[in-house]
Design a protein around this motif. Structure first.
Motif: not given
Length: 261
Positions: A18-22
């Motif tokens: 799963l991809a995400f940004f922070d």
């Protein structure tokens, strides 16, 4: 901070990458963003300016690409898209980042996932914002089976169902995996009960466009909850309400009022 084109990272949960940004201020209070059906973290939160709005206000801004969407894995099995499983991805992202508690903000399908997350992990959720989903959370938002049919049709030209055409055109525009989205729409629409909503007792803001013919009104949903307020977003439909300046100001004011613990 890169508030216009954030880099994405990946983590694994439930056998899926799963991809995400922070992004935003790493020392700021975290806000977890959960996008809507057929959208993505970029389309729902970066392009309409939410990442910049929240980042400039000093928050740590985290957004997930839901399974089946964006840069995340896209299984074609409808059984993998129930709201508890998808909300579990968001909880797993908080675990992955070592975040014990966050504001959680979901739009449309993401609002439903936010509600499931708040019910399953109330200790992890400081507040909820439900955008683009009002009393439809409990009463339903109409017949969505034609959406799956539209997504699986050979081309947009043969789709006659109005809402089906809207989502098929959106999926084509975002170059989405239409088979994964069809699987998602088949099983991700579980309703919440009146009793469920009464259990979501953290501060809540419910924002719906006054021209949104999908969400249902925000006021009746707020009335079911112990600490909720409703926001009418003037003159906006389901697609345009998400980036509205009235909505942004209301969310910032809401967060300033309740603060982080």
């Amino acid at each position: 901070m890169n508030l216009d084109n954030p880099p994405f990272s990946r983590f694994t949960h439930d056998g899926l990458e799963l991809a995400f940004f922070d992004e935003g201020d790493p020392s700021g209070y975290p806000v977890l963003l959960i996008h809507g059906f057929a959208s993505s973290a970029n389309v729902n939160w970066v392009f309409p300016g939410w990442l910049k709005t929240l980042g400039d206000a000093g928050y740590r801004v985290i957004a997930i690409d839901n399974r089946g969407h964006g840069a995340s894995d896209k299984p074609h099995d409808p059984a993998l898209y129930t709201p508890p499983l998808m909300a579990g991805d968001a909880a797993a992202l908080l675990d992955h980042l070592g975040i014990s508690e966050a504001h959680v903000f979901g739009y449309s399908m993401g609002a439903r996932l936010t509600a499931f997350l708040a019910l399953a992990h109330p200790d992890r959720v400081r507040s909820v914002v439900f955008g683009g989903l009002g009393i439809g959370m409990v009463e339903g938002v109409g017949d969505w089976d034609p959406i799956a049919d539209a997504l699986l049709a050979p081309s947009l030209d043969v789709v006659t169902h109005e809402r089906g055409r809207m989502f098929r055109a959106f999926a084509d525009q975002t170059k989405s995996d239409r088979q994964a989205l069809a699987a998602c729409i088949m099983t991700s629409r579980d309703l919440l009960t009146v009793e469920d909503m009464a259990r979501i007792d953290m501060p809540a803001l419910i924002g719906v466009g006054t021209k949104d013919d999908i969400a249902g009104a925000p006021e009746p949903l707020a009335a079911l909850m112990p600490d909720a307020r409703a926001l009418d977003i003037p003159g906006r439909d389901h697609m345009l309400a998400v980036g509205d300046k009235v909505f942004k100001r209301a969310v910032l004011d809401f967060y300033a009022e309740i603060g982080g613990r």
